[in-house]
Every structure is written in C-alpha cells, then in structure tokens.
Scaffold this motif. Sequence first.
Motif, PDB file in Angstrom:
ATOM      1  N   ARG A 189      77.032  45.705  45.762  1.00 48.15           N
ATOM      2  CA  ARG A 189      75.623  46.144  45.787  1.00 48.15           C
ATOM      3  C   ARG A 189      74.670  44.967  45.940  1.00 48.15           C
ATOM      4  O   ARG A 189      73.551  45.135  46.410  1.00 48.15           O
ATOM      5  CB  ARG A 189      75.291  46.920  44.516  1.00 48.15           C
ATOM      6  N   GLU A 225      75.521  42.224  47.691  1.00 45.16           N
ATOM      7  CA  GLU A 225      75.687  41.766  49.065  1.00 45.16           C
ATOM      8  C   GLU A 225      74.943  42.677  50.047  1.00 45.16           C
ATOM      9  O   GLU A 225      74.342  42.193  51.000  1.00 45.16           O
ATOM     10  CB  GLU A 225      77.174  41.704  49.413  1.00 45.16           C
ATOM     11  N   ASP A 226      75.012  43.995  49.821  1.00 41.59           N
ATOM     12  CA  ASP A 226      74.308  44.881  50.772  1.00 41.59           C
ATOM     13  C   ASP A 226      72.878  45.184  50.315  1.00 41.59           C
ATOM     14  O   ASP A 226      72.185  45.987  50.930  1.00 41.59           O
ATOM     15  CB  ASP A 226      75.108  46.157  51.044  1.00 41.59           C
ATOM     16  N   ARG A 227      72.439  44.554  49.256  1.00 49.12           N
ATOM     17  CA  ARG A 227      71.069  44.606  48.738  1.00 49.12           C
ATOM     18  C   ARG A 227      70.643  45.960  48.188  1.00 49.12           C
ATOM     19  O   ARG A 227      69.463  46.194  47.959  1.00 49.12           O
ATOM     20  CB  ARG A 227      70.064  44.170  49.811  1.00 49.12           C
ATOM     21  N   THR A 228      71.593  46.862  47.962  1.00 47.85           N
ATOM     22  CA  THR A 228      71.205  48.140  47.349  1.00 47.85           C
ATOM     23  C   THR A 228      70.900  47.967  45.858  1.00 47.85           C
ATOM     24  O   THR A 228      70.393  48.885  45.235  1.00 47.85           O
ATOM     25  CB  THR A 228      72.300  49.206  47.527  1.00 47.85           C
ATOM     26  N   PHE A 229      71.193  46.769  45.317  1.00 51.39           N
ATOM     27  CA  PHE A 229      70.842  46.508  43.912  1.00 51.39           C
ATOM     28  C   PHE A 229      69.335  46.620  43.707  1.00 51.39           C
ATOM     29  O   PHE A 229      68.880  46.902  42.601  1.00 51.39           O
ATOM     30  CB  PHE A 229      71.332  45.118  43.481  1.00 51.39           C
ATOM     31  N   GLN A 230      68.567  46.414  44.780  1.00 53.69           N
ATOM     32  CA  GLN A 230      67.102  46.484  44.641  1.00 53.69           C
ATOM     33  C   GLN A 230      66.654  47.842  44.111  1.00 53.69           C
ATOM     34  O   GLN A 230      65.732  47.924  43.319  1.00 53.69           O
ATOM     35  CB  GLN A 230      66.436  46.255  46.000  1.00 53.69           C
ATOM     36  N   LEU A 255      80.334  44.949  59.599  1.00 53.79           N
ATOM     37  CA  LEU A 255      79.326  45.385  58.633  1.00 53.79           C
ATOM     38  C   LEU A 255      77.914  45.052  59.124  1.00 53.79           C
ATOM     39  O   LEU A 255      76.964  45.792  58.881  1.00 53.79           O
ATOM     40  CB  LEU A 255      79.576  44.686  57.287  1.00 53.79           C
ATOM     41  N   LEU A 257      61.671  41.563  40.819  1.00 52.55           N
ATOM     42  CA  LEU A 257      62.966  41.140  41.375  1.00 52.55           C
ATOM     43  C   LEU A 257      63.064  39.615  41.387  1.00 52.55           C
ATOM     44  O   LEU A 257      64.157  39.059  41.388  1.00 52.55           O
ATOM     45  CB  LEU A 257      63.149  41.682  42.794  1.00 52.55           C
ATOM     46  N   LEU A 302      59.070  50.737  44.803  1.00 54.09           N
ATOM     47  CA  LEU A 302      59.151  49.802  45.937  1.00 54.09           C
ATOM     48  C   LEU A 302      59.935  50.431  47.068  1.00 54.09           C
ATOM     49  O   LEU A 302      61.031  50.954  46.861  1.00 54.09           O
ATOM     50  CB  LEU A 302      59.853  48.495  45.507  1.00 54.09           C
ATOM     51  N   PRO A 343      61.742  48.978  49.876  1.00 53.12           N
ATOM     52  CA  PRO A 343      62.100  47.628  50.310  1.00 53.12           C
ATOM     53  C   PRO A 343      62.363  47.556  51.809  1.00 53.12           C
ATOM     54  O   PRO A 343      62.465  48.588  52.483  1.00 53.12           O
ATOM     55  CB  PRO A 343      63.373  47.337  49.517  1.00 53.12           C
ATOM     56  N   THR A 377      65.070  46.378  52.977  1.00 48.78           N
ATOM     57  CA  THR A 377      66.511  46.370  53.196  1.00 48.78           C
ATOM     58  C   THR A 377      66.949  47.605  53.983  1.00 48.78           C
ATOM     59  O   THR A 377      66.356  48.674  53.854  1.00 48.78           O
ATOM     60  CB  THR A 377      67.264  46.290  51.852  1.00 48.78           C
ATOM     61  N   ARG A 415      70.148  48.960  53.934  1.00 47.34           N
ATOM     62  CA  ARG A 415      71.254  49.741  53.391  1.00 47.34           C
ATOM     63  C   ARG A 415      70.817  50.725  52.312  1.00 47.34           C
ATOM     64  O   ARG A 415      69.895  50.481  51.554  1.00 47.34           O
ATOM     65  CB  ARG A 415      72.319  48.809  52.809  1.00 47.34           C
ATOM     66  N   LEU A 416      71.552  51.844  52.298  1.00 43.78           N
ATOM     67  CA  LEU A 416      71.423  52.842  51.233  1.00 43.78           C
ATOM     68  C   LEU A 416      72.860  53.192  50.838  1.00 43.78           C
ATOM     69  O   LEU A 416      73.795  52.598  51.378  1.00 43.78           O
ATOM     70  CB  LEU A 416      70.703  54.080  51.768  1.00 43.78           C
ATOM     71  N   TYR A 417      73.043  54.142  49.925  1.00 45.97           N
ATOM     72  CA  TYR A 417      74.412  54.576  49.616  1.00 45.97           C
ATOM     73  C   TYR A 417      74.815  55.572  50.706  1.00 45.97           C
ATOM     74  O   TYR A 417      74.537  56.763  50.599  1.00 45.97           O
ATOM     75  CB  TYR A 417      74.474  55.235  48.246  1.00 45.97           C
ATOM     76  N   PHE A 451      70.921  60.777  46.679  1.00 47.20           N
ATOM     77  CA  PHE A 451      70.526  59.381  46.457  1.00 47.20           C
ATOM     78  C   PHE A 451      69.224  59.304  45.655  1.00 47.20           C
ATOM     79  O   PHE A 451      69.133  58.583  44.658  1.00 47.20           O
ATOM     80  CB  PHE A 451      70.371  58.657  47.796  1.00 47.20           C
TER      81      PHE A 451
END
Lengths: 276, 298, 315
Positions: A90, A92-97, B123, C62, C88, C90, C92, C94-96, C104
Amino acid sequence: MTTKPQGLGSLATIVESARQTWNLSRRDRLWWFVAAILVLVPALAFVLAGRAEDGLGGRGLFCLMAWWLHGTVIVPWLTLYLGVQAVHGRIEDRTFQYLFLRPVRKVALLAGNWIAVASMAGGTGVLGMGLLFGAVALRGDLWPDGIEWGLAGAFAVVAGAAAAAYAAVAVLFGAFFRRPLVWAAFFVVGVQMLAANLPVSAGLRRLTITDPLRRLLLDGIEPDRRLAQMLWPAERDFRPELIEHPLRDLLLLGGLCLVAAGMAYARTEYDSRERE
Amino acid sequence: MIHDWLKERSGRGAEVSGWRRSWPLAQAEFLTLFRSRWGVALFLLCLFPGLGRLVMLLIIFGVVNFGPVGLRARLQNRAEIPGLDPSRVDFYLEPVVSVMPGMVFFLLLTSLVVARTIARDRLANAMELYWTRGLSPLAYVACKWLGGWLVVASITVMVPLALWLTAGFLAEDWSLLATSAGGMARAAVGLVVVSAAWTGICLALSAICGSPNAAMVAWSMLLVGSSAVGVVLASALREPWLRSCLSLWEAGTVVVRAIAGVPQRGVSIPGACAMLAGCLIVTMLLARSRLRLEEALR
Amino acid sequence: MTSTAASSGLPDWILDCERISKWYGPISALTDVTLRVGREVVGLVGRSGAGKSTLMKLAVGLLRPSQGSIRVAGHPAGSRGARACSGLCPDTERLYDALSGVDFVAWMLRYHGLGHRECRERSAATLTELGLGEHMHRPIREYSKGMRQRVRLAQALAHRPRFALLDEPMTGLDPLARRELGERIRRLPEQGVGVLVSSHVLQELQGLVDRVVMLHQGRVLAEGTVAEIREQMPAAPHRVRIGAADPRRLAAELVHWPSVQGVRFGDSSVLELSVTGEPDFYIALTELGTRWPGGLREITPLDDDLASVFGYLLG
C-alpha cells in the motif's frame, strides 16, 4: 473552539483493518499456487510412503516433510509475502494515503494487518500440516505403534507460532524498508541459515525465528538423534535443558518487531521526496 | 473525407540498428543497482566472499601475516586442505557456488535486480512504451536479461577470474596460471552458462508474476523450496544424488563443477542439466504467454 | 465569511497555515508560506514542482512541516480531529482495483465510525451524486480514468468533511462532468466547507475559485482574487480589444492618449491596445464611445484572466 473528533476506536480499527486486509489478501492469485502446493505435498508424501527407506516410518516422513517444506519454505515465505504486501504494497502503490487520512491510529491499522496476515498464514500452515499428516496417516503400515496424533498438534502449534512471528517481522520490514522482501530474503536465507550452522548455544540464534521453532519441536516431538539430525543437520549436542522457553523467545522477538514497526509506521513520512 | 496524410511521409527516419535501439535498455537495467546507496551497498556486500578468499590468498602467499599462527601455517601448507589450494579451480569457484554464502548473496542480488524488472514495468504500464518504439517483446526480454545477467556475472564470473589472476601474480612463477588456465577457462564457461540460465529463470518469473513483490517471493521460493524438496527426497529415499536433480541451486553448481572438470561424488550430472534446462524452458514458455502484445496493452 | 464563522463559535479559518516551511535535506520544498482558507474555494496554482502537492500533504498531515504550524478547524494538522474533518482527493492513480467503487468508499467511511449499513448507503449516495450510480457495483479495475477520478472524489467527500483538498480533481473527466463537478465544488462553501483546489488547467479554476494562491519555487508569489492581483501589476500593460466601424480612425484618435502604450490592428474592424492607468482609460473610452459614429461594438479585456496573470507574474 474545536469540534469533537470522530472516528473508530482503536479496537474497532484493528478489527476493521484486519477484515479489510483479509478481504484484499484473499483475492491474490498467489492462493492458487499455494492451494496447488498444499495438495501436492500430501500427494508426494503418499507416494514417498511406499518407497521411503525402512527405518524412517510415518513419524520420520511426516516430520521431515512438515519441517522442510512447510516449516522452512511455505509458512515463512507466504507470511512474509502477505505481510509485506499488506503494509509495503500500500505504501508502494500510494493507496496508504486513503488510509492515513482517516481519524484512526496508524498503529491500530498496522496491528490489524498483522492479525490478518498471521491468521491467514497460520491457518494455511495448520491446514497444510493437517493434510500432510492425513496423507501419511493413511499408510497404516508406517505406524507400527499406532498413529501419533500428538505430532500433528505439535506441528500445528509450530505453524501458528511461526506465522505470528514471521508476520511481525514482515510488518516491520514493510514499514521500515523500501525493498522489504530483499531484507526478508536476507533474514530468512542469510541470518537464519548462518545461525543454523552455529553451535546450539550461540546467542545469535535468539535473534532468529527458526531456532525457537526448532526448540519448540524438540520439546513437542522428542525426536531421536537421527531424526533430529535430518531435521537440523547442525544438531549434534542436543540436551533437554537447552530448550529453555521457545515460546517466550518468539513472543519477545515478535513483540519487539511489532513495537518497532508501530513506531516506524506512525512516524515515517511515506510521501516524502526523501523516500523517492 | 479521408485525410491520407500518412502517405505524405515519404522520407524514412534515420536507420538505427536493432542493437543501438536495444543496448540503452540493457545498460539502464545494469545501472539500476548502482543508482541507489542501498544497491551499491548490496553489491559491495556480495563482494565479501571474494574478499575473504583474497585475504586467504594474501596469507597463503605470505604477502600479509594476518590471523592466528596455527591458521596461517595451515593455509600456507597448501596440501593439507585440498579445498584451500590456489592451484585448484574449486578454490576460486567456492565463494560463488557454495550454499553459504554463495546462494545467499546470489538470491539477494537477483531478488533486487532481476526478479523485479519486468513485473515493475508491468505495474507501471511501461511495457507498451518499449513495445511501441521498435523493440519487439523478444528484444525487450533479451535486453532485460542482458542487463540483469551483467550484474549477476559481475559477481559470479568476474570474482573467480579476478581471484585467479591475483593468485597468478602473487605466485612465485607463472606455473600456477599455466597449470590452471584450462580449468579456469572451463569454469568461466560453466559460470557464464549457469548464471545465464539462473538469470533467465528469474526473469521469466518476473514476467509471469503480477507484482514485483510476488516475483521476488516466487523466485525465493523456487530457489529455497527446490532445495528443501531435494533435501526431503534425498533423506527419505537415501539417494543423495536426488538433491542435484531437484534443487535449482545444486543443479547449477553441479553443472558448473562438471564443466570445470572438478570431481564430484553423489551427484547426477544429466539430472542436474535436465533440472536447469527444464526450469528454464517451462518458465520461459509461461512467460511467453504472459508477454503477448495484448497483455501489455490491456 | 469570517464574521459568520466567528459568530457561530467556530474558528475563523478552516485551514490556517502559519509561516510553514518544508525541507528535504538541503532542498527547500516550501519556504515561509502563510495561507488561510475559510468557507470559500481557494485555487492553488503554480508550475510543476512549485510545492502545491507538498502544501496539500502538509495540510492533511501526510507530511510534517519543518517549521511553522498548521491547524485544520482548530486542530493541529495530522491529529485525529483534523483528519476527521478533512477530505483529500489525491493525485495518486491507484485504488483498490479488486473492489467495486461502492465498496471502496464504504471501506474508507468505516474508519469515520459509521455503521456498515450507513457506510454503504452514504457511499452509494455520493457516487450517484457524482454520476457513477450506474457503475458503482463493478470492480474498479474495469473503470475508465474519469470513473476512477469520481471514486477518488467520492472518498474525499462522502464523510462530509469541513475542509476538502482537491488535487487536480478534473483530471480524466469529460467536459460535461467537469462542469457538473465544478458546480458541485462551488456549492460546497454554502454547506460550510472550505475548499483548496489545485489544477494545471487555469481556465478551469477561473470560474471556480473565489481567490487564488500562486506558488512559485516553494514561496507564495501572489494571493487574492484575479482582479486584485492584476491591479497590483502596473508594470504589465493591459491588453484590450476594441471593435468599431472605422478602426484606423479610432486608432489615430487613441494613439494620442497618454494611457495608450501601443496599438495593433486585428482583422478588419478590431483594434488591440496596450494600456496603463486602467480605470481612467475606461472612463475616457466610455465617453468616447458615446460620441463615436456607430458606437464601439466591443470592449474586451484580453489579459485579466488567471492564465495571463500567472504568465505575467512568472515573466
């Protein structure tokens, strides 16, 4: 004046985080591979049972396969992979945000990850040992003195303890390192292999997971000298008093890893350019 | 209305050979390890077994007086410990083909460099960038393999050769080089072949797996797991040669020693060759099915 | 705005950044930035690397500032209280991917202390409002870029934050969806929400924000409404387009005015002027228009939009 903070309590966060990690991890394609191994190992045991050398017996065959295949390969690597994916994946793919913005304690999120990983890997380990024991137990001729059910119990305990300890190491590496699996490889293959070749009284062994597991098994299955050397080639001067407290050692190592992981996870700026 | 401006592009671009298009990718792959402090540190760590042997050489030839007197005496009396005789090829092979520390450092190096490479590109959706710029999937894989193999070979091939040359210069005359040159040449060929095969298998796993982490774990499990299977079967059936047929690492080291002409006991050379080739072919075939253009563009 | 807030007993500013700096070793990402956001939409503009994303990440906790303090709705940034009232979106990607959009958003809502049922209902309602109602049960891996962007927005807004930070929120959206989202963002201050929004597409921000903060090399370059900032740039002459029946004669007339710096002919009936001393010029021009044969058909300022102001500021 400030508004009252909303958000889940720490216990509820741990449960929710564990549930979410469980739900995400179970979708990994790796499980097909794990399922294949879980079926292949008992099949191999069943085939080997007919051809194994005479003195080995069901006890020796089960212990040999359970330790070398499940104890040193499947449980450690599966746990490390799941743990690293749950924490570092999480990052690495930044979903931790998305997670770090929620009004919950980060340490509780991490604890949830650990519980999910330990339970999944531990469950898989116990299931794998059970299937293997079942396959060997089917060959009644290998158990002249009757089937030793206690062996299955001892290895199930080892699988559970191994999963919990490796999961703690995995979350620590996942929270701390940018390439956690390289460090995991260094730990499992480097440090543990080096320690396994040291005398049984060496202090470095306390810093590994395999050594407490070895002592736990020695206590649980009480192998003869030959079986002990098959399981641990460096095992020469075994004495019962050297078993000491393997579970306590595992708890200590796992606890230290979890505390360090919690501190790193709560304090590290994963979005910092310094990490990039 | 149809705008057929494509036909107007009568002039062809400057001709660039396939090699010139491919080499930058291989070079970038090789240099990846050296772009971070940790990567450089890992590379230096992997040199440690070689440095250990170098210290032994310096003691053996009396260049330095280091360590306990008894150990120095044993090292300098070459005939006493056959494995520590610099006139024999296995002295130079041992740091890279032993399980500890050879396999450990090899696993670390390949996990960091080779196992991640294609999975990371997948990826990041980077594969389509290469494949739509004149690099075929085959050339892409070849470049990745070459870059990774250069890193691996800089340890597995260069370290034994460097040690051997050092021993040649430290010896009293050129007889050490002259007597062991044939064996070392064969050993170098063996190391090149086997490290190329190992790198190929690792790279194929990187192409098969969906994430860099999964690829690293799959590679570690294959290397360590096959060794464990070898130990189990060899112990259960009391057939020690099975280890050389079932363990990917053992198979490789057996092939290297066989090509170098180092005597071996309790091994099956055809079995080791079959294991190495079988793993390479199976993983490459699986990787091929995962590296079709549609996959990259999905 | 602030007086209303004060009378309701709530802090004056929802976001209050006081002289914050952020360093990465020897590199300074932000230097001495002071920024306040009330119940309004504030645009954050700047070139790539100007520090926009760093500022947003500092505001949600963050990242931690190297110096200075940040408070969100009275709570220190990054504290649980601040996180509870922030959202926020963001930058980024990516998502799940294995989850559906509704799952989600519901998963993220769970951490705000809502029950499972309420999470799902609120998630579904937010996604429907953002135009994803039809597809919200499909796995995210099947979503287009625009659909993913709506999911990111939904997770930022579903818990009804008091402060929303939207990093490039229009990315991947089609023109219709951009307009709808813009309207939705404009309505947020009416619900008591402060919004900090960043975008590279300055035209998008033009009609959306109450005021802008321009960042350059980690420092605040300008702050205020576009008109306010434009007024404070007397050195940069204004460009005005004027349409009239006889442009050549009009040019001959205007060229003698002290405020007119230059004249350029456009197509047959249009002039482009460079002007200083803007208010006096417009008064005089209006007077001229009343007596000009055929009148003046068009008076259009060409460079008082956000993009032009930004361009002038950065030279």
